[in-house]
Motif scaffolding. Structure first.
Motif, PDB file in Angstrom:
ATOM      1  N   TYR A 163      29.832  86.898  29.965  1.00 46.35           N
ATOM      2  CA  TYR A 163      30.256  85.993  31.037  1.00 46.35           C
ATOM      3  C   TYR A 163      29.802  84.572  30.718  1.00 46.35           C
ATOM      4  O   TYR A 163      28.895  84.361  29.908  1.00 46.35           O
ATOM      5  N   ASP A 164      30.435  83.635  31.384  1.00 50.07           N
ATOM      6  CA  ASP A 164      29.967  82.258  31.264  1.00 50.07           C
ATOM      7  C   ASP A 164      28.675  82.074  32.054  1.00 50.07           C
ATOM      8  O   ASP A 164      27.723  81.461  31.574  1.00 50.07           O
ATOM      9  N   LYS A 188      32.567  78.585  40.513  1.00 50.30           N
ATOM     10  CA  LYS A 188      34.018  78.753  40.362  1.00 50.30           C
ATOM     11  C   LYS A 188      34.772  77.530  40.866  1.00 50.30           C
ATOM     12  O   LYS A 188      35.842  77.190  40.342  1.00 50.30           O
ATOM     13  N   GLU A 190      34.158  75.098  37.927  1.00 51.14           N
ATOM     14  CA  GLU A 190      34.764  75.582  36.684  1.00 51.14           C
ATOM     15  C   GLU A 190      35.655  76.782  37.003  1.00 51.14           C
ATOM     16  O   GLU A 190      35.245  77.939  36.832  1.00 51.14           O
ATOM     17  N   PRO A 191      36.875  76.552  37.519  1.00 51.96           N
ATOM     18  CA  PRO A 191      37.724  77.657  37.972  1.00 51.96           C
ATOM     19  C   PRO A 191      38.017  78.702  36.897  1.00 51.96           C
ATOM     20  O   PRO A 191      38.231  79.876  37.219  1.00 51.96           O
ATOM     21  N   GLN A 192      38.031  78.303  35.628  1.00 57.69           N
ATOM     22  CA  GLN A 192      38.383  79.252  34.568  1.00 57.69           C
ATOM     23  C   GLN A 192      37.179  80.034  34.046  1.00 57.69           C
ATOM     24  O   GLN A 192      37.344  80.937  33.215  1.00 57.69           O
ATOM     25  N   SER A 193      36.003  79.717  34.502  1.00 58.50           N
ATOM     26  CA  SER A 193      34.810  80.402  33.998  1.00 58.50           C
ATOM     27  C   SER A 193      34.714  81.809  34.571  1.00 58.50           C
ATOM     28  O   SER A 193      35.224  82.100  35.663  1.00 58.50           O
ATOM     29  N   ARG A 194      34.054  82.664  33.827  1.00 63.23           N
ATOM     30  CA  ARG A 194      33.789  84.026  34.292  1.00 63.23           C
ATOM     31  C   ARG A 194      32.387  84.051  34.885  1.00 63.23           C
ATOM     32  O   ARG A 194      31.408  83.693  34.223  1.00 63.23           O
ATOM     33  N   LYS A 237      37.953  83.960  44.733  1.00 59.75           N
ATOM     34  CA  LYS A 237      37.859  82.950  43.682  1.00 59.75           C
ATOM     35  C   LYS A 237      37.643  83.566  42.305  1.00 59.75           C
ATOM     36  O   LYS A 237      37.507  82.852  41.307  1.00 59.75           O
ATOM     37  N   GLY A 238      37.568  84.901  42.258  1.00 56.03           N
ATOM     38  CA  GLY A 238      37.420  85.575  40.978  1.00 56.03           C
ATOM     39  C   GLY A 238      35.997  85.891  40.573  1.00 56.03           C
ATOM     40  O   GLY A 238      35.748  86.313  39.436  1.00 56.03           O
TER      41      GLY A 238
END
Length: 372
Positions: free
Chosen positions: A13-14, A32, A35-39, A186-187
Protein backbone atom coordinates in the motif's frame (compact mmCIF):
# COMPACT_ATOMS: atom_id res chain seq x y z
CA UNK A 1 1.32 -19.38 2.23
CA UNK A 2 0.07 -16.40 0.25
CA UNK A 3 -1.26 -16.84 -3.26
CA UNK A 4 0.10 -14.89 -6.22
CA UNK A 5 -3.03 -12.72 -6.14
CA UNK A 6 -2.64 -11.94 -2.45
CA UNK A 7 1.02 -11.01 -2.87
CA UNK A 8 0.21 -8.96 -5.96
CA UNK A 9 -2.70 -6.91 -4.58
CA UNK A 10 -3.28 -7.37 -0.82
CA UNK A 11 0.13 -6.67 0.68
CA UNK A 12 1.58 -3.40 -0.65
CA UNK A 13 0.00 0.00 0.00
CA UNK A 14 0.98 3.61 -0.27
CA UNK A 15 -0.18 4.37 3.28
CA UNK A 16 -1.15 2.20 6.24
CA UNK A 17 -2.93 3.52 9.33
CA UNK A 18 -2.95 1.52 12.56
CA UNK A 19 -6.19 2.04 14.50
CA UNK A 20 -9.73 2.44 13.13
CA UNK A 21 -11.05 4.95 15.65
CA UNK A 22 -12.04 8.50 14.82
CA UNK A 23 -8.42 9.61 14.30
CA UNK A 24 -7.47 6.58 12.23
CA UNK A 25 -10.45 6.78 9.88
CA UNK A 26 -10.15 10.57 9.65
CA UNK A 27 -6.48 10.19 8.71
CA UNK A 28 -7.29 7.62 6.05
CA UNK A 29 -10.09 9.79 4.62
CA UNK A 30 -7.80 12.84 4.53
CA UNK A 31 -5.09 10.83 2.77
CA UNK A 32 -7.56 9.82 0.04
CA UNK A 33 -8.78 13.40 -0.25
CA UNK A 34 -5.19 14.60 -0.74
CA UNK A 35 -4.07 11.65 -2.90
CA UNK A 36 -7.19 10.08 -4.48
CA UNK A 37 -5.18 7.47 -6.42
CA UNK A 38 -3.21 6.22 -3.43
CA UNK A 39 -3.92 2.88 -1.80
CA UNK A 40 -4.75 3.29 1.89
CA UNK A 41 -5.22 0.47 4.40
CA UNK A 42 -6.45 0.74 8.01
CA UNK A 43 -5.48 -2.06 10.39
CA UNK A 44 -7.62 -2.64 13.50
CA UNK A 45 -6.88 -5.31 16.09
CA UNK A 46 -10.48 -5.61 17.28
CA UNK A 47 -13.84 -6.03 15.62
CA UNK A 48 -14.66 -2.48 16.71
CA UNK A 49 -12.23 0.37 17.48
CA UNK A 50 -10.42 -0.65 20.64
CA UNK A 51 -10.02 2.55 22.69
CA UNK A 52 -12.85 5.03 23.18
CA UNK A 53 -14.26 6.03 19.79
CA UNK A 54 -17.28 3.74 20.10
CA UNK A 55 -17.24 3.78 23.91
CA UNK A 56 -17.45 7.49 24.74
CA UNK A 57 -20.57 9.26 26.02
CA UNK A 58 -21.14 11.29 22.85
CA UNK A 59 -20.18 14.81 23.95
CA UNK A 60 -19.54 17.38 21.22
CA UNK A 61 -17.79 19.74 23.64
CA UNK A 62 -14.60 21.75 23.93
CA UNK A 63 -14.25 22.14 27.70
CA UNK A 64 -16.14 23.41 30.73
CA UNK A 65 -15.27 26.65 32.53
CA UNK A 66 -13.36 24.90 35.32
CA UNK A 67 -11.50 22.68 32.82
CA UNK A 68 -10.24 25.66 30.89
CA UNK A 69 -9.42 27.48 34.14
CA UNK A 70 -7.32 24.45 35.15
CA UNK A 71 -5.60 24.45 31.74
CA UNK A 72 -4.67 28.12 32.25
CA UNK A 73 -2.73 27.11 35.34
CA UNK A 74 -0.50 24.84 33.23
CA UNK A 75 -0.31 26.59 29.85
CA UNK A 76 -0.01 30.17 28.55
CA UNK A 77 -3.19 31.92 27.38
CA UNK A 78 -2.22 31.54 23.72
CA UNK A 79 -1.79 27.78 24.00
CA UNK A 80 -5.11 27.36 25.81
CA UNK A 81 -6.80 29.44 23.11
CA UNK A 82 -5.21 27.23 20.44
CA UNK A 83 -6.44 24.08 22.23
CA UNK A 84 -10.02 25.35 22.27
CA UNK A 85 -9.65 26.44 18.64
CA UNK A 86 -8.43 22.96 17.70
CA UNK A 87 -11.44 21.37 19.43
CA UNK A 88 -13.96 23.76 17.91
CA UNK A 89 -12.54 23.46 14.39
CA UNK A 90 -12.41 19.68 14.80
CA UNK A 91 -16.10 19.57 15.70
CA UNK A 92 -17.00 21.70 12.69
CA UNK A 93 -14.92 19.47 10.40
CA UNK A 94 -16.70 16.39 11.77
CA UNK A 95 -20.11 18.00 11.19
CA UNK A 96 -19.26 19.22 7.71
CA UNK A 97 -17.72 15.93 6.68
CA UNK A 98 -20.54 13.66 7.86
CA UNK A 99 -23.62 15.90 8.23
CA UNK A 100 -25.54 16.60 11.43
CA UNK A 101 -28.27 14.06 10.68
CA UNK A 102 -25.77 11.26 10.19
CA UNK A 103 -24.22 11.79 13.64
CA UNK A 104 -27.49 12.74 15.40
CA UNK A 105 -26.03 16.13 16.32
CA UNK A 106 -28.21 18.05 18.76
CA UNK A 107 -27.35 21.50 20.10
CA UNK A 108 -29.05 21.65 23.51
CA UNK A 109 -26.18 23.57 25.07
CA UNK A 110 -23.93 22.56 27.94
CA UNK A 111 -23.96 23.22 31.68
CA UNK A 112 -21.42 22.98 34.47
CA UNK A 113 -22.53 22.30 38.03
CA UNK A 114 -20.42 24.25 40.50
CA UNK A 115 -20.50 23.15 44.12
CA UNK A 116 -19.12 25.27 46.95
CA UNK A 117 -15.50 24.19 46.58
CA UNK A 118 -15.61 24.75 42.79
CA UNK A 119 -16.92 28.33 42.85
CA UNK A 120 -13.37 29.60 42.50
CA UNK A 121 -13.74 28.89 38.76
CA UNK A 122 -16.06 31.89 38.54
CA UNK A 123 -13.05 34.12 39.24
CA UNK A 124 -11.82 33.20 35.74
CA UNK A 125 -15.15 33.61 33.91
CA UNK A 126 -14.55 37.10 32.50
CA UNK A 127 -10.93 36.30 31.61
CA UNK A 128 -11.89 33.13 29.74
CA UNK A 129 -14.79 34.80 27.92
CA UNK A 130 -12.43 37.56 26.82
CA UNK A 131 -9.83 34.98 25.74
CA UNK A 132 -12.34 33.02 23.62
CA UNK A 133 -14.26 35.94 22.13
CA UNK A 134 -12.10 36.17 18.96
CA UNK A 135 -13.00 32.54 18.17
CA UNK A 136 -16.75 32.59 18.87
CA UNK A 137 -17.52 36.35 18.64
CA UNK A 138 -20.04 35.74 21.42
CA UNK A 139 -19.95 35.21 25.17
CA UNK A 140 -19.26 31.52 25.82
CA UNK A 141 -19.89 31.12 29.56
CA UNK A 142 -22.72 32.73 31.52
CA UNK A 143 -24.57 32.11 34.78
CA UNK A 144 -27.85 30.18 34.48
CA UNK A 145 -28.92 29.64 38.10
CA UNK A 146 -32.61 29.71 37.17
CA UNK A 147 -32.06 26.30 35.57
CA UNK A 148 -31.00 24.63 38.83
CA UNK A 149 -34.61 24.20 39.96
CA UNK A 150 -35.87 23.54 36.44
CA UNK A 151 -33.49 20.59 36.03
CA UNK A 152 -34.27 19.29 39.50
CA UNK A 153 -30.80 19.61 41.02
CA UNK A 154 -30.74 20.01 44.81
CA UNK A 155 -30.08 23.69 45.63
CA UNK A 156 -28.12 22.72 48.73
CA UNK A 157 -25.60 20.87 46.52
CA UNK A 158 -25.41 23.01 43.37
CA UNK A 159 -24.44 26.61 44.10
CA UNK A 160 -24.12 27.86 40.52
CA UNK A 161 -24.91 26.60 37.04
CA UNK A 162 -22.74 27.86 34.17
CA UNK A 163 -24.21 27.74 30.66
CA UNK A 164 -22.34 27.25 27.36
CA UNK A 165 -24.56 27.64 24.25
CA UNK A 166 -22.04 25.95 21.93
CA UNK A 167 -21.92 22.47 23.47
CA UNK A 168 -23.87 19.66 21.83
CA UNK A 169 -24.26 15.91 21.77
CA UNK A 170 -23.92 13.20 19.14
CA UNK A 171 -24.55 9.49 18.69
CA UNK A 172 -21.06 7.96 18.80
CA UNK A 173 -22.13 4.72 17.15
CA UNK A 174 -23.71 6.53 14.21
CA UNK A 175 -20.66 8.79 13.94
CA UNK A 176 -18.27 5.84 13.63
CA UNK A 177 -20.57 4.01 11.19
CA UNK A 178 -20.73 7.15 9.05
CA UNK A 179 -16.96 7.60 9.14
CA UNK A 180 -16.50 3.98 8.10
CA UNK A 181 -18.99 4.38 5.24
CA UNK A 182 -17.28 7.55 4.05
CA UNK A 183 -13.86 5.92 4.18
CA UNK A 184 -15.17 2.95 2.19
CA UNK A 185 -16.76 5.24 -0.41
CA UNK A 186 -13.37 6.88 -0.97
CA UNK A 187 -11.65 3.53 -1.45
CA UNK A 188 -10.06 3.13 1.97
CA UNK A 189 -9.63 -0.54 2.90
CA UNK A 190 -10.20 -1.57 6.54
CA UNK A 191 -8.96 -4.88 7.92
CA UNK A 192 -10.23 -5.88 11.38
CA UNK A 193 -8.77 -8.58 13.61
CA UNK A 194 -5.32 -7.42 12.50
CA UNK A 195 -3.08 -7.03 15.55
CA UNK A 196 0.13 -5.22 14.62
CA UNK A 197 2.99 -6.83 16.53
CA UNK A 198 6.03 -5.17 14.96
CA UNK A 199 7.20 -2.82 12.25
CA UNK A 200 10.56 -2.25 10.58
CA UNK A 201 11.55 0.80 8.57
CA UNK A 202 13.66 0.53 5.44
CA UNK A 203 14.98 3.21 3.14
CA UNK A 204 12.01 3.14 0.76
CA UNK A 205 9.25 1.42 2.73
CA UNK A 206 8.02 0.13 6.08
CA UNK A 207 7.17 -3.50 6.83
CA UNK A 208 4.34 -4.19 9.27
CA UNK A 209 3.97 -7.63 10.86
CA UNK A 210 0.51 -8.89 11.88
CA UNK A 211 -0.16 -11.53 14.51
CA UNK A 212 -0.94 -14.82 12.74
CA UNK A 213 -0.99 -12.97 9.44
CA UNK A 214 1.07 -11.65 6.56
CA UNK A 215 3.61 -8.81 6.54
CA UNK A 216 2.37 -5.64 4.86
CA UNK A 217 4.44 -2.95 3.18
CA UNK A 218 3.83 0.79 2.72
CA UNK A 219 5.58 4.07 1.99
CA UNK A 220 4.20 5.83 5.07
CA UNK A 221 2.85 4.35 8.29
CA UNK A 222 0.70 6.18 10.85
CA UNK A 223 -0.18 5.10 14.38
CA UNK A 224 -3.56 6.30 15.67
CA UNK A 225 -3.51 4.05 18.70
CA UNK A 226 -3.94 6.66 21.45
CA UNK A 227 -3.65 4.99 24.89
CA UNK A 228 -2.14 1.83 23.38
CA UNK A 229 0.76 3.67 21.71
CA UNK A 230 3.32 2.63 24.32
CA UNK A 231 3.17 -0.84 22.85
CA UNK A 232 4.96 0.58 19.81
CA UNK A 233 6.77 3.60 21.29
CA UNK A 234 7.76 2.74 24.89
CA UNK A 235 9.21 6.20 25.61
CA UNK A 236 6.21 8.19 24.38
CA UNK A 237 4.76 10.51 27.05
CA UNK A 238 1.33 8.90 27.45
CA UNK A 239 -0.66 7.54 30.38
CA UNK A 240 -3.82 5.52 29.69
CA UNK A 241 -6.95 6.60 31.51
CA UNK A 242 -9.93 4.30 31.87
CA UNK A 243 -13.38 5.85 31.95
CA UNK A 244 -16.50 4.14 33.31
CA UNK A 245 -19.80 4.98 31.61
CA UNK A 246 -23.35 3.89 32.38
CA UNK A 247 -26.73 4.43 30.80
CA UNK A 248 -30.08 4.30 32.56
CA UNK A 249 -33.28 2.81 31.32
CA UNK A 250 -35.81 5.44 30.17
CA UNK A 251 -36.61 7.83 33.03
CA UNK A 252 -40.29 8.93 33.12
CA UNK A 253 -40.61 12.71 32.98
CA UNK A 254 -36.88 13.33 32.57
CA UNK A 255 -36.21 17.06 33.01
CA UNK A 256 -32.61 17.11 31.81
CA UNK A 257 -31.69 18.10 28.26
CA UNK A 258 -28.15 18.96 27.28
CA UNK A 259 -24.62 18.05 28.27
CA UNK A 260 -23.46 18.51 31.86
CA UNK A 261 -20.10 18.54 33.66
CA UNK A 262 -18.86 18.92 37.20
CA UNK A 263 -15.62 18.58 39.16
CA UNK A 264 -13.38 20.06 36.42
CA UNK A 265 -14.95 17.79 33.82
CA UNK A 266 -14.06 14.57 35.63
CA UNK A 267 -17.80 13.80 35.74
CA UNK A 268 -20.09 14.22 32.76
CA UNK A 269 -23.67 13.32 31.96
CA UNK A 270 -26.23 14.00 29.26
CA UNK A 271 -29.64 12.98 28.13
CA UNK A 272 -30.05 10.52 25.29
CA UNK A 273 -33.74 10.83 24.49
CA UNK A 274 -35.24 10.07 27.94
CA UNK A 275 -32.22 8.21 29.33
CA UNK A 276 -29.18 9.50 31.20
CA UNK A 277 -25.67 8.62 30.00
CA UNK A 278 -23.24 9.27 32.85
CA UNK A 279 -19.51 8.71 33.15
CA UNK A 280 -16.33 9.76 34.87
CA UNK A 281 -14.94 9.58 38.39
CA UNK A 282 -11.46 8.65 37.20
CA UNK A 283 -9.98 11.11 39.71
CA UNK A 284 -11.26 8.95 42.59
CA UNK A 285 -8.59 6.35 41.82
CA UNK A 286 -6.19 7.81 39.26
CA UNK A 287 -3.42 5.25 39.67
CA UNK A 288 -5.71 2.24 39.27
CA UNK A 289 -7.34 3.85 36.23
CA UNK A 290 -4.01 4.24 34.43
CA UNK A 291 -4.69 0.96 32.66
CA UNK A 292 -5.63 -0.50 29.29
CA UNK A 293 -7.75 -3.15 31.02
CA UNK A 294 -11.48 -2.76 30.33
CA UNK A 295 -12.69 -4.01 33.73
CA UNK A 296 -15.11 -1.88 35.77
CA UNK A 297 -13.75 -0.15 38.88
CA UNK A 298 -16.46 -0.89 41.46
CA UNK A 299 -15.43 2.03 43.68
CA UNK A 300 -16.06 4.45 40.82
CA UNK A 301 -19.28 2.72 39.76
CA UNK A 302 -20.59 3.00 43.31
CA UNK A 303 -19.84 6.73 43.29
CA UNK A 304 -21.58 7.22 39.93
CA UNK A 305 -24.70 5.48 41.23
CA UNK A 306 -24.66 7.59 44.40
CA UNK A 307 -24.36 10.81 42.41
CA UNK A 308 -27.23 9.72 40.19
CA UNK A 309 -29.42 9.28 43.28
CA UNK A 310 -28.32 12.36 45.20
CA UNK A 311 -27.28 14.97 42.63
CA UNK A 312 -28.56 14.23 39.13
CA UNK A 313 -31.92 12.49 39.67
CA UNK A 314 -32.79 13.15 43.33
CA UNK A 315 -36.21 11.80 44.28
CA UNK A 316 -36.66 10.12 40.90
CA UNK A 317 -36.89 6.42 40.18
CA UNK A 318 -34.33 5.03 37.74
CA UNK A 319 -32.65 1.76 36.78
CA UNK A 320 -29.19 1.17 35.32
CA UNK A 321 -29.47 -0.47 31.92
CA UNK A 322 -25.82 -1.00 30.97
CA UNK A 323 -22.28 -0.25 32.17
CA UNK A 324 -19.06 -0.22 30.13
CA UNK A 325 -15.60 1.35 30.01
CA UNK A 326 -13.36 3.03 27.45
CA UNK A 327 -9.66 3.81 27.44
CA UNK A 328 -8.43 7.38 26.88
CA UNK A 329 -4.89 8.80 26.79
CA UNK A 330 -3.46 11.67 28.80
CA UNK A 331 -0.21 13.53 29.34
CA UNK A 332 1.19 16.35 31.47
CA UNK A 333 -1.14 18.78 29.66
CA UNK A 334 -4.00 18.66 27.15
CA UNK A 335 -1.82 19.06 24.05
CA UNK A 336 -2.01 16.03 21.70
CA UNK A 337 1.06 14.37 20.23
CA UNK A 338 1.23 14.87 16.48
CA UNK A 339 4.67 14.14 15.09
CA UNK A 340 6.89 11.95 12.98
CA UNK A 341 8.61 9.28 15.04
CA UNK A 342 10.93 8.42 12.13
CA UNK A 343 11.02 9.58 8.48
CA UNK A 344 8.34 7.05 7.46
CA UNK A 345 6.44 6.52 10.71
CA UNK A 346 4.10 9.13 12.25
CA UNK A 347 1.75 9.26 15.24
CA UNK A 348 -1.39 11.20 16.11
CA UNK A 349 -2.19 10.25 19.70
CA UNK A 350 -2.86 11.48 23.29
CA UNK A 351 -6.24 13.10 22.75
CA UNK A 352 -6.85 13.89 26.42
CA UNK A 353 -10.45 12.63 26.44
CA UNK A 354 -11.36 15.04 23.61
CA UNK A 355 -11.41 12.55 20.73
CA UNK A 356 -14.81 13.56 19.37
CA UNK A 357 -13.75 17.20 19.32
CA UNK A 358 -10.24 16.94 17.94
CA UNK A 359 -10.14 13.57 16.17
CA UNK A 360 -11.12 14.84 12.72
CA UNK A 361 -8.66 17.73 12.81
CA UNK A 362 -5.81 15.59 14.15
CA UNK A 363 -6.49 13.10 11.34
CA UNK A 364 -6.27 15.81 8.67
CA UNK A 365 -3.09 17.26 10.15
CA UNK A 366 -1.55 13.79 10.48
CA UNK A 367 -2.28 13.06 6.82
CA UNK A 368 -0.53 16.30 5.87
CA UNK A 369 2.45 15.35 8.03
CA UNK A 370 2.73 11.96 6.34
CA UNK A 371 2.76 13.53 2.89
CA UNK A 372 5.48 16.08 3.62
Amino acid sequence: MLSFWEKDFFIEYDHIVVGSGIVGLSTAIALKEKEPQSRVLVLERGVFPTGASTKNAGFACFGSLSEIAADLQKLPDEEVFNLVKLRWEGLQLLRNRLGDDQIDYKNFGGYELLRELELVALDELDRINHLLYPLFEKTVYSIANHKIHEFGFPAKAVNTLVFNPFESQIHSGRMMKSLLSLASSKGVEVLTGAQVVAFEEHEQWVEIAISDGPTFKCRQLAFCTNAFSKWFFPKIDIEPGRGVVLVTKPVPGLKLKGTFHYDEGYYYFRNYEDRIIFGGGRNLDLETEKTTNFDINEVILKKLKADLRELILPGQTFEIDHVWSGIMAFGPNKKPILQKQTPRVSAGVRLGGMGVAIGSKIGSELAGLMLQ
